[in-house]
Design a protein around this motif. Structure first.
Motif, PDB file in Angstrom:
ATOM      1  N   CYS A   1       0.851  -1.190   0.000  1.00  0.00           N
ATOM      2  CA  CYS A   1       0.000   0.000   0.000  1.00  0.00           C
ATOM      3  C   CYS A   1       0.890   1.244   0.000  1.00  0.00           C
ATOM      4  O   CYS A   1       1.958   1.250   0.609  1.00  0.00           O
ATOM      5  CB  CYS A   1      -0.913   0.020   1.229  1.00  0.00           C
ATOM      6  SG  CYS A   1      -2.088   1.402   1.141  1.00  0.00           S
TER       7      CYS A   1
ATOM      8  N   LEU B   1      -0.223   4.137   1.184  1.00  0.00           N
ATOM      9  CA  LEU B   1      -0.648   5.007   2.286  1.00  0.00           C
ATOM     10  C   LEU B   1      -0.398   4.307   3.625  1.00  0.00           C
ATOM     11  O   LEU B   1      -0.109   3.104   3.671  1.00  0.00           O
ATOM     12  CB  LEU B   1      -2.138   5.346   2.172  1.00  0.00           C
ATOM     13  CG  LEU B   1      -2.599   6.106   0.916  1.00  0.00           C
ATOM     14  CD1 LEU B   1      -4.071   6.473   1.052  1.00  0.00           C
ATOM     15  CD2 LEU B   1      -1.766   7.346   0.665  1.00  0.00           C
ATOM     16  N   ARG B   2      -0.538   5.071   4.706  1.00  0.00           N
ATOM     17  CA  ARG B   2      -0.417   4.523   6.064  1.00  0.00           C
ATOM     18  C   ARG B   2      -1.499   5.186   6.924  1.00  0.00           C
ATOM     19  O   ARG B   2      -1.204   6.044   7.766  1.00  0.00           O
ATOM     20  CB  ARG B   2       0.977   4.805   6.654  1.00  0.00           C
ATOM     21  CG  ARG B   2       2.126   4.089   5.939  1.00  0.00           C
ATOM     22  CD  ARG B   2       2.067   2.573   6.154  1.00  0.00           C
ATOM     23  NE  ARG B   2       3.188   1.887   5.535  1.00  0.00           N
ATOM     24  CZ  ARG B   2       3.170   1.401   4.280  1.00  0.00           C
ATOM     25  NH1 ARG B   2       2.094   1.556   3.521  1.00  0.00           N
ATOM     26  NH2 ARG B   2       4.208   0.758   3.809  1.00  0.00           N
ATOM     27  N   CYS B   3      -2.737   4.827   6.735  1.00  0.00           N
ATOM     28  CA  CYS B   3      -3.830   5.453   7.487  1.00  0.00           C
ATOM     29  C   CYS B   3      -3.706   5.119   8.976  1.00  0.00           C
ATOM     30  O   CYS B   3      -3.408   3.972   9.329  1.00  0.00           O
ATOM     31  CB  CYS B   3      -5.173   4.961   6.958  1.00  0.00           C
ATOM     32  SG  CYS B   3      -5.371   5.244   5.207  1.00  0.00           S
TER      33      CYS B   3
ATOM     34  N   TRP C   1      -5.866   4.571  11.216  1.00  0.00           N
ATOM     35  CA  TRP C   1      -6.799   3.562  11.737  1.00  0.00           C
ATOM     36  C   TRP C   1      -6.811   2.283  10.900  1.00  0.00           C
ATOM     37  O   TRP C   1      -7.723   1.466  11.000  1.00  0.00           O
ATOM     38  CB  TRP C   1      -8.215   4.141  11.812  1.00  0.00           C
ATOM     39  CG  TRP C   1      -8.584   5.035  10.679  1.00  0.00           C
ATOM     40  CD1 TRP C   1      -8.697   6.387  10.721  1.00  0.00           C
ATOM     41  CD2 TRP C   1      -8.866   4.660   9.311  1.00  0.00           C
ATOM     42  NE1 TRP C   1      -9.042   6.877   9.477  1.00  0.00           N
ATOM     43  CE2 TRP C   1      -9.145   5.847   8.606  1.00  0.00           C
ATOM     44  CE3 TRP C   1      -8.918   3.428   8.640  1.00  0.00           C
ATOM     45  CZ2 TRP C   1      -9.464   5.838   7.237  1.00  0.00           C
ATOM     46  CZ3 TRP C   1      -9.219   3.429   7.287  1.00  0.00           C
ATOM     47  CH2 TRP C   1      -9.489   4.613   6.604  1.00  0.00           C
ATOM     48  N   CYS C   2      -5.800   2.085  10.064  1.00  0.00           N
ATOM     49  CA  CYS C   2      -5.785   0.942   9.136  1.00  0.00           C
ATOM     50  C   CYS C   2      -5.982  -0.386   9.874  1.00  0.00           C
ATOM     51  O   CYS C   2      -5.352  -0.649  10.895  1.00  0.00           O
ATOM     52  CB  CYS C   2      -4.456   0.899   8.395  1.00  0.00           C
ATOM     53  SG  CYS C   2      -4.372  -0.504   7.250  1.00  0.00           S
TER      54      CYS C   2
ATOM     55  N   THR D   1      -5.706  -3.352   8.132  1.00  0.00           N
ATOM     56  CA  THR D   1      -5.025  -4.415   7.375  1.00  0.00           C
ATOM     57  C   THR D   1      -3.526  -4.119   7.281  1.00  0.00           C
ATOM     58  O   THR D   1      -2.937  -4.171   6.201  1.00  0.00           O
ATOM     59  CB  THR D   1      -5.618  -4.579   5.950  1.00  0.00           C
ATOM     60  OG1 THR D   1      -5.626  -3.285   5.310  1.00  0.00           O
ATOM     61  CG2 THR D   1      -7.003  -5.153   5.960  1.00  0.00           C
TER      62      THR D   1
ATOM     63  N   SER E   1      -0.847  -6.019   5.354  1.00  0.00           N
ATOM     64  CA  SER E   1      -0.806  -6.043   3.887  1.00  0.00           C
ATOM     65  C   SER E   1       0.248  -5.103   3.302  1.00  0.00           C
ATOM     66  O   SER E   1       0.209  -4.790   2.119  1.00  0.00           O
ATOM     67  CB  SER E   1      -2.190  -5.727   3.317  1.00  0.00           C
ATOM     68  OG  SER E   1      -2.560  -4.411   3.647  1.00  0.00           O
ATOM     69  N   TYR E   2       1.165  -4.616   4.130  1.00  0.00           N
ATOM     70  CA  TYR E   2       2.254  -3.775   3.598  1.00  0.00           C
ATOM     71  C   TYR E   2       3.451  -3.823   4.535  1.00  0.00           C
ATOM     72  O   TYR E   2       3.356  -4.320   5.662  1.00  0.00           O
ATOM     73  CB  TYR E   2       1.784  -2.341   3.358  1.00  0.00           C
ATOM     74  CG  TYR E   2       1.009  -1.695   4.487  1.00  0.00           C
ATOM     75  CD1 TYR E   2       1.653  -1.185   5.612  1.00  0.00           C
ATOM     76  CD2 TYR E   2      -0.382  -1.595   4.421  1.00  0.00           C
ATOM     77  CE1 TYR E   2       0.941  -0.591   6.635  1.00  0.00           C
ATOM     78  CE2 TYR E   2      -1.097  -1.002   5.443  1.00  0.00           C
ATOM     79  CZ  TYR E   2      -0.434  -0.495   6.544  1.00  0.00           C
ATOM     80  OH  TYR E   2      -1.151   0.087   7.554  1.00  0.00           O
TER      81      TYR E   2
ATOM     82  N   GLY F   1      -4.227  -3.804   1.397  1.00  0.00           N
ATOM     83  CA  GLY F   1      -3.380  -2.924   0.622  1.00  0.00           C
ATOM     84  C   GLY F   1      -4.112  -2.128  -0.455  1.00  0.00           C
ATOM     85  O   GLY F   1      -5.290  -1.849  -0.348  1.00  0.00           O
TER      86      GLY F   1
ATOM     87  N   ASN G   1      -7.709   3.209  -2.743  1.00  0.00           N
ATOM     88  CA  ASN G   1      -7.610   4.128  -1.606  1.00  0.00           C
ATOM     89  C   ASN G   1      -7.731   5.621  -1.930  1.00  0.00           C
ATOM     90  O   ASN G   1      -7.575   6.461  -1.052  1.00  0.00           O
ATOM     91  CB  ASN G   1      -6.321   3.857  -0.819  1.00  0.00           C
ATOM     92  CG  ASN G   1      -5.056   4.100  -1.638  1.00  0.00           C
ATOM     93  OD1 ASN G   1      -5.065   4.803  -2.641  1.00  0.00           O
ATOM     94  ND2 ASN G   1      -3.953   3.509  -1.185  1.00  0.00           N
TER      95      ASN G   1
ATOM     96  N   LYS H   1      -9.944   9.666   1.778  1.00  0.00           N
ATOM     97  CA  LYS H   1      -9.389   9.695   3.133  1.00  0.00           C
ATOM     98  C   LYS H   1      -9.603  11.060   3.778  1.00  0.00           C
ATOM     99  O   LYS H   1      -9.358  12.100   3.148  1.00  0.00           O
ATOM    100  CB  LYS H   1      -7.885   9.387   3.102  1.00  0.00           C
ATOM    101  CG  LYS H   1      -7.519   8.058   2.443  1.00  0.00           C
ATOM    102  CD  LYS H   1      -8.062   6.862   3.185  1.00  0.00           C
ATOM    103  CE  LYS H   1      -7.607   5.577   2.505  1.00  0.00           C
ATOM    104  NZ  LYS H   1      -8.320   4.406   3.022  1.00  0.00           N
TER     105      LYS H   1
HETATM  106  S1  SF4 Z   1      -4.586  -0.616   3.345  1.00  0.00           S
HETATM  107 FE1  SF4 Z   1      -6.204   0.943   3.133  1.00  0.00          FE
HETATM  108  S2  SF4 Z   1      -6.582   1.636   5.215  1.00  0.00           S
HETATM  109 FE2  SF4 Z   1      -4.603   0.551   5.225  1.00  0.00          FE
HETATM  110  S3  SF4 Z   1      -3.052   2.146   4.957  1.00  0.00           S
HETATM  111 FE3  SF4 Z   1      -3.568   1.351   2.911  1.00  0.00          FE
HETATM  112  S4  SF4 Z   1      -5.199   2.699   2.192  1.00  0.00           S
HETATM  113 FE4  SF4 Z   1      -5.049   3.030   4.356  1.00  0.00          FE
END
Ligand code: SF4
Length: 229
Positions: free
Chosen positions: A32, A34-36, A38-39, A41, A44-45, A76, A106, A135
């Motif tokens: 992924c 991004l690094r949200c 509240w993620c 998953t 997955s990265y 991801g 995303n 987001k």
């Molecule tokens: S998997 Fe989705 S929620 Fe998680 S960091 Fe990436 S975009 Fe954000």
């Protein structure tokens, strides 16, 4: 040989969106951009590693084995693999038994090449739907959003706003009103941070009659931390 880094391929019922409740095969691609904050998953990265690598044919074989008419392509971020993502989408769409391929993206990847594929390929046009996140401030990633993507979406697509607090909600409403021309708006509370009934109160008070409350039903059915469900 084209190989994609993968997390998992499994079947369950879809937990979210317009297809919630339908048996669905999930294809979760690794990585992924991004690094949200509240993620849910994070496996997955990086720094985690891909669980396995699979050719497009191997993914297609597994999806065929499950035989569900609904497929969720997720991560991801499943669209960050460029040409490989495009080929995977096309091959999935060419499977005659598949009716719906919804792609969870995303909001930070330009949709142009994928929308182009949908325009020129009939199978992709008939089956592929984007579920695009926008987001909000509490995610920490709002500045990465590609706002031009809103112009690429169509009526069958979904735009998901994951809302942690009132400030997120206000920005979601403003963005929804200004930028969502086509597609269904989904408003989703961050699990454990915003109560669903509070979000419902806000939606009703603001008369957002076309917005759909989106709950992650898999978190109500199973342990919220359980993977592969
Ligand atoms: S998997 Fe989705 S929620 Fe998680 S960091 Fe990436 S975009 Fe954000």
């Amino acid at each position: 040989m084209m190989k994609l880094p993968m997390v998992e391929i499994f079947q369950t019922v879809e937990g979210e969106g317009l297809r919630a409740g339908f048996p669905t095969t999930f294809v979760r691609v690794f990585n992924c951009n991004l690094r949200c904050t509240w993620c849910d998953t994070t496996y997955s990265y990086a720094p985690n590693k891909a669980e396995f690598y699979a050719t497009i044919d191997e993914i297609i074989e597994k999806v065929t084995e499950f035989g569900n008419v609904n497929v969720c392509l997720t991560g991801g971020e499943p669209l960050m693999h460029g040409e490989k993502s495009l080929v995977l989408i096309q091959k999935l769409a060419e499977l005659s038994f598949i009716e719906d391929i919804h792609i969870e993206t995303n909001g930070a990847i330009a949709l142009d090449p994928f929308v182009e594929l949908r325009k020129k390929n009939q199978d992709v046009r008939q089956k592929v739907r984007f579920i695009m996140d926008y987001k909000l401030p509490a995610s920490g990633e709002i500045d990465k959003m590609v706002e031009e993507n809103f112009d690429q979406l169509d009526e069958q697509d979904e735009i998901k706003f994951v809302i942690q607090d009132r400030n997120d909600y206000d920005i979601a409403v403003q963005t929804y009103k200004q930028l969502c021309k086509k597609g269904t708006g989904l408003f989703s509370p961050v699990w454990g941070k915003l109560r669903a009934d509070t979000l419902v109160d806000w939606i009703l008070a603001d008369k957002l009659t076309k917005v759909k409350l989106n709950l992650q039903t898999h978190k109500y059915i199973w342990d919220p931390d359980l993977r592969g469900v």
